[in-house]
Write an enzyme that holds these catalytic residues in place. Structure first.
Site, PDB file in Angstrom:
ATOM      1  N   ARG A 121       0.810  -1.234   0.000  1.00 38.02           N
ATOM      2  CA  ARG A 121       0.000   0.000   0.000  1.00 38.02           C
ATOM      3  C   ARG A 121       0.838   1.276   0.000  1.00 38.02           C
ATOM      4  O   ARG A 121       0.349   2.343   0.379  1.00 38.02           O
ATOM      5  CB  ARG A 121      -0.976   0.041   1.178  1.00 38.02           C
ATOM      6  CG  ARG A 121      -2.046  -1.034   1.094  1.00 38.02           C
ATOM      7  CD  ARG A 121      -3.258  -0.681   1.944  1.00 38.02           C
ATOM      8  NE  ARG A 121      -4.098  -1.859   2.087  1.00 38.02           N
ATOM      9  CZ  ARG A 121      -3.978  -2.718   3.092  1.00 38.02           C
ATOM     10  NH1 ARG A 121      -3.103  -2.509   4.058  1.00 38.02           N
ATOM     11  NH2 ARG A 121      -4.762  -3.777   3.144  1.00 38.02           N
TER      12      ARG A 121
ATOM     13  N   LYS B 130       2.975  11.696 -10.829  1.00 38.24           N
ATOM     14  CA  LYS B 130       2.210  10.746 -11.635  1.00 38.24           C
ATOM     15  C   LYS B 130       3.002   9.457 -11.804  1.00 38.24           C
ATOM     16  O   LYS B 130       4.177   9.483 -12.171  1.00 38.24           O
ATOM     17  CB  LYS B 130       1.934  11.316 -13.021  1.00 38.24           C
ATOM     18  CG  LYS B 130       0.868  12.384 -13.071  1.00 38.24           C
ATOM     19  CD  LYS B 130       0.573  12.688 -14.533  1.00 38.24           C
ATOM     20  CE  LYS B 130      -0.367  13.847 -14.707  1.00 38.24           C
ATOM     21  NZ  LYS B 130      -0.629  14.093 -16.144  1.00 38.24           N
TER      22      LYS B 130
ATOM     23  N   LYS C 277       7.568  23.801 -14.159  1.00 36.85           N
ATOM     24  CA  LYS C 277       6.734  22.651 -13.817  1.00 36.85           C
ATOM     25  C   LYS C 277       6.427  22.608 -12.328  1.00 36.85           C
ATOM     26  O   LYS C 277       5.297  22.309 -11.924  1.00 36.85           O
ATOM     27  CB  LYS C 277       7.419  21.352 -14.252  1.00 36.85           C
ATOM     28  CG  LYS C 277       6.658  20.106 -13.797  1.00 36.85           C
ATOM     29  CD  LYS C 277       6.257  19.153 -14.867  1.00 36.85           C
ATOM     30  CE  LYS C 277       5.246  18.142 -14.337  1.00 36.85           C
ATOM     31  NZ  LYS C 277       5.202  16.906 -15.086  1.00 36.85           N
TER      32      LYS C 277
ATOM     33  N   GLU D 282      -4.453  17.726 -10.741  1.00 37.25           N
ATOM     34  CA  GLU D 282      -5.109  17.924 -12.026  1.00 37.25           C
ATOM     35  C   GLU D 282      -6.558  18.318 -11.949  1.00 37.25           C
ATOM     36  O   GLU D 282      -7.363  17.848 -12.730  1.00 37.25           O
ATOM     37  CB  GLU D 282      -5.027  16.653 -12.877  1.00 37.25           C
ATOM     38  CG  GLU D 282      -3.654  16.295 -13.261  1.00 37.25           C
ATOM     39  CD  GLU D 282      -3.635  15.383 -14.471  1.00 37.25           C
ATOM     40  OE1 GLU D 282      -4.247  14.327 -14.396  1.00 37.25           O
ATOM     41  OE2 GLU D 282      -3.022  15.746 -15.466  1.00 37.25           O
TER      42      GLU D 282
ATOM     43  N   ARG E  43      -3.105  22.720 -13.610  1.00 35.38           N
ATOM     44  CA  ARG E  43      -2.184  21.711 -14.140  1.00 35.38           C
ATOM     45  C   ARG E  43      -2.532  21.304 -15.566  1.00 35.38           C
ATOM     46  O   ARG E  43      -1.678  20.810 -16.303  1.00 35.38           O
ATOM     47  CB  ARG E  43      -2.187  20.488 -13.217  1.00 35.38           C
ATOM     48  CG  ARG E  43      -1.106  19.480 -13.500  1.00 35.38           C
ATOM     49  CD  ARG E  43      -0.875  18.634 -12.268  1.00 35.38           C
ATOM     50  NE  ARG E  43      -0.055  17.473 -12.551  1.00 35.38           N
ATOM     51  CZ  ARG E  43       0.533  16.740 -11.602  1.00 35.38           C
ATOM     52  NH1 ARG E  43       0.390  17.056 -10.353  1.00 35.38           N
ATOM     53  NH2 ARG E  43       1.260  15.708 -11.917  1.00 35.38           N
TER      54      ARG E  43
ATOM     55  N   ASN F 132      -0.879  20.167 -20.455  1.00 39.91           N
ATOM     56  CA  ASN F 132      -1.330  19.318 -21.557  1.00 39.91           C
ATOM     57  C   ASN F 132      -1.324  20.038 -22.899  1.00 39.91           C
ATOM     58  O   ASN F 132      -1.783  19.477 -23.906  1.00 39.91           O
ATOM     59  CB  ASN F 132      -2.744  18.781 -21.261  1.00 39.91           C
ATOM     60  CG  ASN F 132      -2.716  17.721 -20.182  1.00 39.91           C
ATOM     61  OD1 ASN F 132      -1.787  16.924 -20.102  1.00 39.91           O
ATOM     62  ND2 ASN F 132      -3.724  17.728 -19.328  1.00 39.91           N
TER      63      ASN F 132
ATOM     64  N   HIS G 210      -0.717  18.187 -26.105  1.00 40.28           N
ATOM     65  CA  HIS G 210      -0.839  16.766 -25.786  1.00 40.28           C
ATOM     66  C   HIS G 210      -2.129  16.134 -26.301  1.00 40.28           C
ATOM     67  O   HIS G 210      -2.181  14.930 -26.486  1.00 40.28           O
ATOM     68  CB  HIS G 210      -0.738  16.545 -24.274  1.00 40.28           C
ATOM     69  CG  HIS G 210       0.686  16.527 -23.781  1.00 40.28           C
ATOM     70  ND1 HIS G 210       1.526  17.620 -23.914  1.00 40.28           N
ATOM     71  CD2 HIS G 210       1.434  15.566 -23.187  1.00 40.28           C
ATOM     72  CE1 HIS G 210       2.705  17.327 -23.399  1.00 40.28           C
ATOM     73  NE2 HIS G 210       2.687  16.091 -22.955  1.00 40.28           N
TER      74      HIS G 210
ATOM     75  N   HIS H 274       6.896  10.152 -27.916  1.00 39.98           N
ATOM     76  CA  HIS H 274       6.035  11.086 -27.201  1.00 39.98           C
ATOM     77  C   HIS H 274       6.464  12.537 -27.452  1.00 39.98           C
ATOM     78  O   HIS H 274       5.646  13.385 -27.803  1.00 39.98           O
ATOM     79  CB  HIS H 274       6.075  10.781 -25.703  1.00 39.98           C
ATOM     80  CG  HIS H 274       5.224  11.707 -24.883  1.00 39.98           C
ATOM     81  ND1 HIS H 274       3.851  11.673 -24.908  1.00 39.98           N
ATOM     82  CD2 HIS H 274       5.552  12.720 -24.048  1.00 39.98           C
ATOM     83  CE1 HIS H 274       3.369  12.609 -24.106  1.00 39.98           C
ATOM     84  NE2 HIS H 274       4.377  13.259 -23.569  1.00 39.98           N
TER      85      HIS H 274
END
Lengths: 370, 370
Positions: free
Chosen positions: B127, B149, B233, B243, B247, B251, B254, B270
């Site tokens: 966990r 992330k 960032k 998000e 944030r 993107n 993206h 990417h």
């Protein structure tokens, strides 16, 4: 307490997550949708996850409460053996195939296995979507649905992979216990007795007095018991959301309990193992000198009243149990640690630590003499 | 700025997790152990996870910094195709077999794949155990290592399973870029240009001016670029950890970028896809009328300077890209949403929303004419 009005508790979720409510009331299974919408207003689509047994009993009512046309119900085969990574991946893939987006939410409808498994699916789906826990077993109602623990088993042991993912809300309908087999009801009462043993002796004794009504599935008795247990659990969890401190007291009976459960290859259920573990750990405390003499005997009587075992099954390989002891998740620097009582209803707090190592020989002695 | 002194940023982790630092400095690969110990004092045992390429280059130095006798290094085959649930399960099982307990911590040493994969292992192991991110690619340094992330891909798409799991600390040694192939350096610069494009036009133009030094792996130039990008960032992430709002500006490029990347079956990397996506989304903004005319052309010139593509590869099936567009994670109620600039260095904020749907015909038009 009036049986008919839902009782609500607030739980601190910690980790910056929104605090959540636990609601206990008869008939809540038909009102899941309204409570879920209020608790997670960003969700535009609910999906119910349930094992095939529970799905057959309750899923259509719950789905109908979420939307007039019903909502998708994903099912999986009942049983702890399906609480694994393959089942987690499969449920995830079915959510993806159904086109569930970040604005979807999960209703985890079922016992502890479903709460843990569906909760872990929700915790990791698109990096996390809301989950509503709707426990239908006593174990899940009084214990696993509250606290935000989710996870699955691996071949190496139980709950070794998972996440803390606090629910949006927990909805407990005590009427669901009507469909449980008696042995499963008894199993759930182990955690209720534990809640009394660590915090509230009167509550523990009340569970003992109500034993026959609880085992018979009397809804009023179950409702009062669930309210009493959730009161304890929600307070403890709110003061320590992620197991740094006080929450450890919930592990009373669990260090030896887990070892016995594993050594039996899960023939002994979790609740049964915890019952035995509590009696043995109370004896451990008496031997160490911190637990008032007679506590283990009183606990044993309470657990016998709710038809739970209080000694390891004959023939269990105790050396295996000792091996599992030293691989427990709670092991620190190689030594298993134990939560010990000072008396029924109170945990012994040694210098601000809620769990401590105990000399191996004392542990072996207590195990052997059980 | 002196090149020799490490530069530190603080990032708000959110979710109740401890805030964390991002440290940029030459030679940090030999000091991972000291920084890790300071950032996660409860960890008694560190384990390094790296792909086999990066492990061969840097793992022994990092392991030696964690303990005089070194520490365990778990490796996996390099490449995005290994960032999946099977690899996650395998690494987890190897941690279990190695007896790593809750007092263990993970050092994620490598590029974006390793950061995401090892980060997800750490997020879910028992966990959750601490992770230290040690990015060795430019993409990971300027982008993926900061922000918490983690996740893996599924057959249905990239990063569809994961968790937010903020690192204990991020340690960036710009000297690691020396071993990167030139195409991978270029790829990383796409995110650097993006950081300039959304927040700081001067920084975007400076990346363009330094293009040849950056592509050659000049350590001073890389160090300044990484510091500039992480400044952007870390500020954005600190103001919106999970998000919900600001944030989203990260993107930019993206929405179309992901669709092109997927439509190419990941032949287009990417960073390359994001480069094309930024030019196209700048044009989209010009067509919609919110982006100052000429912005797309300036962006295109900057990206060409760092040797990145600015149009879809010839022969790419644009209808496939359009299909992926409508299955994007960021889709709300079935419509893809776009971050649009007002000019180079600033995002257009329409009524407090950072991303918005754009008419399908305009999107198709911009795609077709590219």
């Amino acid at each position: 307490m009036r049986d008919s009005a839902p009782v609500e508790f607030d739980v601190r979720a910690g980790g910056g997550a929104r605090d959540y409510g636990v609601v206990v009331g008869r008939g809540l299974l038909d009102r899941v949708g309204a409570y879920a919408a209020a608790a997670a207003p960003g969700v535009v689509r609910w999906i119910v996850i349930a094992d095939d047994t529970v799905a057959g009993l309750y899923a259509s009512r719950v789905a109908a409460s979420c939307s007039p046309d019903g909502v998708d119900v994903l099912t999986f085969p009942a049983g702890e053996s399906h609480k694994n990574r393959a089942q987690w991946a499969d449920l995830t893939d079915r959510l993806l195939a159904a086109g569930a987006g970040r604005d979807a939410g999960i209703v985890a409808l079922g016992g502890g296995v479903t709460g843990d498994l569906a909760g872990f699916v929700a915790a990791t789906y698109l990096r996390g979507v809301p989950v509503v826990q709707v426990p239908t077993s006593i174990v899940a109602m009084v214990d696993s649905a509250v606290g935000g623990k989710t996870g699955v088993d691996t071949p190496a042991g139980k709950n070794l992979v998972g996440a803390f993912h606090p629910p949006a809300v927990v909805l407990v309908d005590p009427e669901a216990v009507g469909t449980l087999p008696r042995r499963q009801r008894a199993e759930g009462l182990a955690e209720a007795v534990k809640h009394g043993a660590i915090v509230d002796a009167d509550y523990a004794r009340e569970v003992g007095r109500q034993a026959s009504a609880l085992l018979a599935g009397d809804v009023s008795a179950v409702e009062r018991m669930v309210v009493g247990s959730i009161r304890v659990k929600s307070q403890v969890v709110s003061r320590d959301e992620r197991e740094g401190g006080l929450r450890e007291i919930l592990n009373f009976g669990h260090t030896l309990g887990h070892a016995l459960e594993a050594a039996s290859e899960y023939e002994v259920t979790h609740g049964e193992a915890v019952a035995v573990g509590m009696v043995l750990e109370a004896r451990l405390g008496e031997r160490v000198g911190c637990t008032r003499p007679g506590t283990a005997a009183e606990l044993k009587a309470l657990l016998e009243a709710v038809e739970l075992p209080t000694a390891p099954p004959p023939g269990l390989d105790l050396s295996r149990a000792r091996a599992f002891l030293s691989s427990d998740k709670k092991v620190r620097k190689g030594r298993p640690r134990f939560v010990l009582l000072s008396e029924l209803g109170a945990v012994d707090d040694t210098g601000g630590r809620w769990a401590r190592p105990v000399d191996d020989r004392v542990v072996s002695d207590v195990l052997e003499s059980a």
